[in-house]
Design an enzyme around this catalytic site. Structure first.
Site, PDB file in Angstrom:
ATOM      1  N   ASP A   1       0.843  -1.193   0.000  1.00 18.45           N
ATOM      2  CA  ASP A   1       0.000   0.000   0.000  1.00 18.45           C
ATOM      3  C   ASP A   1       0.882   1.249   0.000  1.00 18.45           C
ATOM      4  O   ASP A   1       1.807   1.365   0.829  1.00 18.45           O
ATOM      5  CB  ASP A   1      -0.912   0.001   1.227  1.00 18.45           C
ATOM      6  CG  ASP A   1      -1.889   1.161   1.206  1.00 18.45           C
ATOM      7  OD1 ASP A   1      -2.949   1.028   0.593  1.00 18.45           O
ATOM      8  OD2 ASP A   1      -1.565   2.213   1.806  1.00 18.45           O
TER       9      ASP A   1
ATOM     10  N   ASN B   1      -2.315  12.780  -3.965  1.00 21.73           N
ATOM     11  CA  ASN B   1      -3.240  13.268  -4.992  1.00 21.73           C
ATOM     12  C   ASN B   1      -3.678  14.699  -4.705  1.00 21.73           C
ATOM     13  O   ASN B   1      -3.771  15.538  -5.616  1.00 21.73           O
ATOM     14  CB  ASN B   1      -4.468  12.357  -5.068  1.00 21.73           C
ATOM     15  CG  ASN B   1      -4.229  11.156  -5.979  1.00 21.73           C
ATOM     16  OD1 ASN B   1      -3.339  11.163  -6.825  1.00 21.73           O
ATOM     17  ND2 ASN B   1      -5.017  10.115  -5.789  1.00 21.73           N
TER      18      ASN B   1
ATOM     19  N   ASP C   1      -1.514   9.105 -10.859  1.00 25.30           N
ATOM     20  CA  ASP C   1      -1.506   7.974 -11.788  1.00 25.30           C
ATOM     21  C   ASP C   1      -0.087   7.592 -12.175  1.00 25.30           C
ATOM     22  O   ASP C   1       0.260   6.406 -12.238  1.00 25.30           O
ATOM     23  CB  ASP C   1      -2.305   8.322 -13.045  1.00 25.30           C
ATOM     24  CG  ASP C   1      -3.798   8.433 -12.769  1.00 25.30           C
ATOM     25  OD1 ASP C   1      -4.236   7.987 -11.687  1.00 25.30           O
ATOM     26  OD2 ASP C   1      -4.517   8.978 -13.635  1.00 25.30           O
TER      27      ASP C   1
ATOM     28  N   GLU D   1      -4.636   2.322  -4.316  1.00 24.85           N
ATOM     29  CA  GLU D   1      -3.174   2.379  -4.229  1.00 24.85           C
ATOM     30  C   GLU D   1      -2.594   1.098  -3.652  1.00 24.85           C
ATOM     31  O   GLU D   1      -1.423   1.063  -3.255  1.00 24.85           O
ATOM     32  CB  GLU D   1      -2.745   3.575  -3.380  1.00 24.85           C
ATOM     33  CG  GLU D   1      -3.087   3.486  -1.897  1.00 24.85           C
ATOM     34  CD  GLU D   1      -4.474   3.998  -1.579  1.00 24.85           C
ATOM     35  OE1 GLU D   1      -4.722   4.293  -0.409  1.00 24.85           O
ATOM     36  OE2 GLU D   1      -5.308   4.117  -2.505  1.00 24.85           O
TER      37      GLU D   1
END
Length: 693
Positions: A379, A387, A396, A423
Site C-alpha cells: 500500500d 493526490n 496515476d 493504491e
C-alpha cells in the site's frame, strides 16, 4: 412330286425365314437411331416380306395343293415384335394371298388372320422369345398352326390328300417354328446384349467425361498415393490450389510437399490406416508447400483402398487457409480480450480478477503439494494526500512507477503481480517460504523508496514510500496453516495494517492464521490515539445532535438504512453520530472503519460476503448482517491523523460507488470533522500531548 423337290422347297422356305431372322437382328442393332414405332413397322414389313417369299417359293404337293411355312413366319413376327408387327406382317401376307386368287379364297385368308391373332394372344400372355428356354413356345404354336392348317386341308381336299399332307404339316411347321424361333431368340439376345454394351459404353464415356470435368473444376484436391507415399494420381485442381502441375508431382513422394513438422504425424496416420478396418477414414489438418514457397493449410480426409496392384491411400484435401487465418485472428482476439480482462489499464499489470484467479489456482496447488505460498499486499503511504498535493495525473504516474518497481523485483515466471485496488498492490509468490519472503519484501520497500518520488505530505520520509504486509501459507514454520485463500488475504491485510500502525514505510511478515487484529504498539498508532484522546477529553466524542444530523444526511443521500460517524479507539469504535443503529459502540476487532483509517481514500465494499477480508466477520455472518459498506476517513487537522470514518451501511449488496459518490462521501466526512472540531473547541481546547504535537 418327288421327295427331293419337297426338301428343296422346304429348304428355300427355311432360308427365307432365316434371312428374316438376320434382318431382325440388323433392325434391332440400329433401333436407337429411329423412333420405336418405326422399328415395329420395319420389323412387320420384314416378316411380311418373308411370309410373301415363303408363299412364292411354295412346293406344290399335288395339283392345286401348295405347301409353305408362311404361318411359322407370322407366328415368329408376333412373338418377337408384338401385335403391331404381327398385324403388319399378316396384312401383307393376306394381301399377297388375295392377289393369287383361287377357289375358296376365304378359308386361307381366315387361316392367316387366325395365325396372327393366336400369335398376338401368345405375346400378350408373356410368351415373348428371350432366349433358348422359349423354344417350347415356338414348338407349341407351330403344333397349333399345324392343326389349324390340317383342319383347313381336311375341309378343302379329299381324304387321300389329307393323309398325304398331315405328316408333312405335323413335322414341318413345328420344326420350322422351333428352329427359326431359336435362331431369332439368339439374334434378339445378341442384339439386346449389344445394345446394353453400347449403352454401358456410352454411360461410361459420359461418366468419364463428367469425372474429368469435375476433376478439372472442383476446388478440392484429390490424390492417390501408395503406402510409401508415392503419388500415382493428382487432380488438375492442384495447380489452382497449390500452383503445381499434376505431371510435376506425380511419381514424387507426397511427403515432399508437406511441412516438415507435420511429416511424422502423416506417417503415423498412414501406418494406422494400413491396419484399420476397411472404409476407415481419418481426418487431419496439414500444411502443404505452394509452388511460390508459402504454406497452405489443407483439411484432408484419408481412406485406404484395395486395388489390384496393391493398397493405395485416397486423399481428398480442401484449402482452409482462410479459415485458419480467421481462426488465428479470433484466437488472437480472444487472447487479447483475455489479457485486457486481466490487466489493469492504468499500470499494465494484472488486475483484481487476475489476482483472484491466480490465488485460487495457486492455493489448490500449494495445498495439494504442501509447498509454501506467499502473499504480499503493498500500500502506497499517504496516497490521498499525494493526490491532493500533486493532482490525480501525478498520482496515476506514481502508481505506474510503483507497479514497475514491483514488476522488476518479482521476475519469476510463476509470480503474479496485480493491482488490488486503489493504491494497493498484491504479489502472489508460489513456492516462496518465510525467510525469502521477508528479504524480498524489504527489497521491494527499499526499491520504492529509492525511486525518490517527491511526496511533501509524507512527513516521515518526504518521498513516496510503501507499507507491506507479507503472509505465508503452508510454510514448514507456519502455525497453524491457513484454512482457505480468504485466510491468507486476511492475514496479509492485517500485517499491512500492522505496518501502517508501526509508522508506515516498513514490511511486516507473518505466517500464522489470524483470528484477530495484529497488536503492535508502534509510535505511529500511539500518535493517532493521542489525538483521539485529546478529542475525547475535550468532550467532542460524546453523542451529539450535530453529528447525528450528519449521519442522517449521509443515510438519506445514499439511500441506506444506517449512517454512522465512527471514532476508532484502541480496543473499540464508538459512534459519535448515528442513524438507524441502536448500539453506541462495537469491538475494534470486527470494525470495518478500522480499515478505513489506513487509507486516504474512501473504502467501498459492494458485498462483504464476497470480500475475503470480511466474509468471516461476525457483523457479516450474523442474521441481517452487513452486505454493503462505504466509509471515508475522518482526517483531523491535528497532524492529519485519522480519527475514524463517516460511513453508510446496508443489509443488501450494492454496486460500486461512482467517483462523484465517493467525493460526496468524503465531503460528508469533512463536514463531520468540522462538527467534531466545533465541539472540541467549543468546550475549550486542551493542550495536546507531546506525542500528538
Amino acid at each position: 412330286m418327288t421327295f427331293a423337290v419337297l426338301i428343296h422347297g422346304l429348304a428355300a422356305n427355311m432360308g427365307v425365314a432365316i434371312a428374316a431372322a438376320f434382318g431382325l437382328s440388323l433392325i434391332l442393332a440400329t433401333e436407337a437411331e429411329r423412333p420405336a414405332w418405326a422399328t415395329r413397322v420395319l420389323t412387320g414389313i420384314t416378316f411380311g416380306a418373308a411370309a410373301i417369299l415363303c408363299m412364292a417359293l411354295a412346293v406344290e404337293v399335288r395339283q392345286g395343293l401348295l405347301f409353305d411355312i408362311r404361318s411359322a413366319v407370322l407366328i415368329l413376327s408376333a412373338l418377337f415384335g408384338g401385335p403391331v408387327v404381327a398385324a403388319v406382317a399378316t396384312a401383307m401376307a393376306m394381301a399377297f394371298r388375295a392377289t393369287l386368287g383361287g377357289d375358296s379364297l376365304i378359308l386361307p385368308l381366315a387361316s392367316l388372320a387366325a395365325t396372327g391373332l393366336i400369335s398376338s394372344a401368345a405375346w400378350f400372355w408373356g410368351a415373348r422369345a428371350s432366349g433358348p428356354l422359349r423354344v417350347p413356345t415356338f414348338l407349341y404354336l407351330g403344333c397349333a398352326q399345324a392343326l389349324l392348317t390340317l383342319a383347313t386341308t381336311y375341309v378343302r381336299y379329299p381324304v387321300e390328300v389329307y393323309a398325304l399332307t398331315a405328316p408333312l404339316y405335323a413335322v414341318a411347321l413345328p420344326g420350322a417354328a422351333g428352329l427359326v424361333g431359336w435362331l431369332l431368340s439368339q439374334q434378339v439376345a445378341a442384339a439386346a446384349a449389344m445394345t446394353d454394351l453400347r449403352s454401358a459404353h456410352a454411360s461410361l464415356g459420359a461418366s468419364e467425361q463428367r469425372f474429368r470435368h469435375l476433376a478439372a473444376n472442383i476446388s478440392d484436391v484429390v490424390a492417390v498415393h501408395r503406402l510409401d507415399s508415392t503419388l500415382v494420381y493428382v487432380t488438375p485442381s492442384i495447380e489452382k490450389v497449390l500452383g503445381h502441375r499434376p505431371q510435376d508431382v506425380t511419381g514424387r513422394s507426397a511427403l515432399s510437399l508437406i511441412e516438415p513438422r507435420d511429416v511424422a504425424h502423416i506417417e503415423d496416420v498412414i501406418r494406422r490406416l494400413a491396419t484399420s478396418p476397411p472404409d476407415t477414414a481419418m481426418h487431419l489438418e496439414v500444411r502443404l508447400r505452394h509452388a511460390d514457397g508459402r504454406w497452405v493449410w489443407m483439411e484432408s480426409a484419408m481412406r485406404l483402398l484395395d486395388e489390384a496392384d496393391g493398397p493405395v491411400v485416397l486423399v481428398a484435401s480442401r484449402d482452409i487457409t482462410e479459415r485458419r487465418l480467421v481462426m488465428d485472428r479470433l484466437a488472437a482476439a480472444r487472447a487479447e480480450l483475455d489479457r485486457l480482462a486481466h490487466t489493469d489499464s492504468l499500470t499494465g499489470i494484472g488486475n483484481r480478477r487476475r489476482f483472484d484467479e491466480a490465488l485460487e489456482h495457486e492455493w489448490r496447488r500449494a495445498e495439494r503439494w504442501t509447498v509454501p505460498l506467499t502473499l504480499m499486499i503493498v500500500d502506497v503511504d499517504c496516497f490521498k494526500l499525494f493526490n491532493d498535493t500533486y493532482g490525480h495525473l501525478a498520482g496515476d504516474e506514481c502508481l505506474r512507477q510503483v507497479a514497475q518497481a514491483i514488476n522488476l523485483t518479482f521476475t519469476r515466471p510463476g509470480d503474479c503481480v496485480a493491482r488490488y485496488g486503489g493504491e494497493e498492490f498484491a504479489v502472489l509468490l508460489p513456492g516462496m517460504g518465510l525467510d525469502a519472503a521477508r528479504k524480498l519484501g524489504e527489497r521491494l520497500r527499499a526499491a520504492i523508496e529509492a525511486m525518490a518520488i517527491p511526496h511533501a505530505a509524507n512527513s516521515a520520509a518526504g518521498v513516496v514510500t510503501a507499507s507491506i504486509g507479507v503472509a505465508v501459507a503452508f510454510d514448514p514454520g507456519s502455525v497453524p496453516v491457513q484454512a482457505c485463500p480468504a485466510d491468507l488475504v486476511r492475514t496479509a491485510d492485517a500485517l499491512l495494517y500492522a505496518a501502517k500502525r508501526g509508522g508506515r514505510n516498513r514490511t511486516v511478515v507473518g505466517a500464522s492464521a489470524l483470528t484477530g487484529r495484529v497488536v503492535d504498539d508502534a509510535p505511529q498508532e500511539d500518535k493517532r490515539l493521542a489525538v483521539v484522546r485529546a478529542y475525547r477529553q475535550a468532550g467532542a466524542l460524546a453523542p451529539s445532535q450535530a453529528l447525528d444530523d450528519v449521519a442522517r444526511l449521509a443515510a438519506q443521500l445514499f439511500g441506506t438504512p444506517v449512517g454512522l460517524v465512527s471514532i476508532v479507539q484502541e480496543d473499540t469504535q464508538v459512534f459519535a453520530g448515528r442513524q438507524g443503529l441502536d448500539v453506541d459502540q462495537t469491538s475494534r476487532e470486527v470494525s470495518f472503519c478500522a480499515h478505513v483509517i489506513e487509507s486516504d481514500d474512501p473504502m467501498v465494499i459492494p458485498d462483504a460476503t464476497r470480500d475475503p477480508r470480511f466474509a468471516a466477520n461476525p457483523l457479516v455472518t450474523a442474521p441481517a448482517g452487513i452486505r454493503f459498506y462505504a466509509g471515508a476517513p475522518l482526517i483531523s487537522p491535528i497532524g492529519g491523523e485519522r480519527l475514524g470514518a463517516l460511513c453508510v451501511i446496508d443489509r443488501v449488496g450494492r454496486p460500486e460507488l461512482t467517483t462523484g459518490e465517493k467525493e460526496l462521501l468524503a465531503a460528508l466526512a469533512t463536514m463531520a470533522v468540522e462538527r467534531l472540531e466545533a465541539q472540541r473547541c467549543g468546550r475549550g481546547a486542551m493542550a495536546l500531548p507531546a506525542a500528538a504535537a
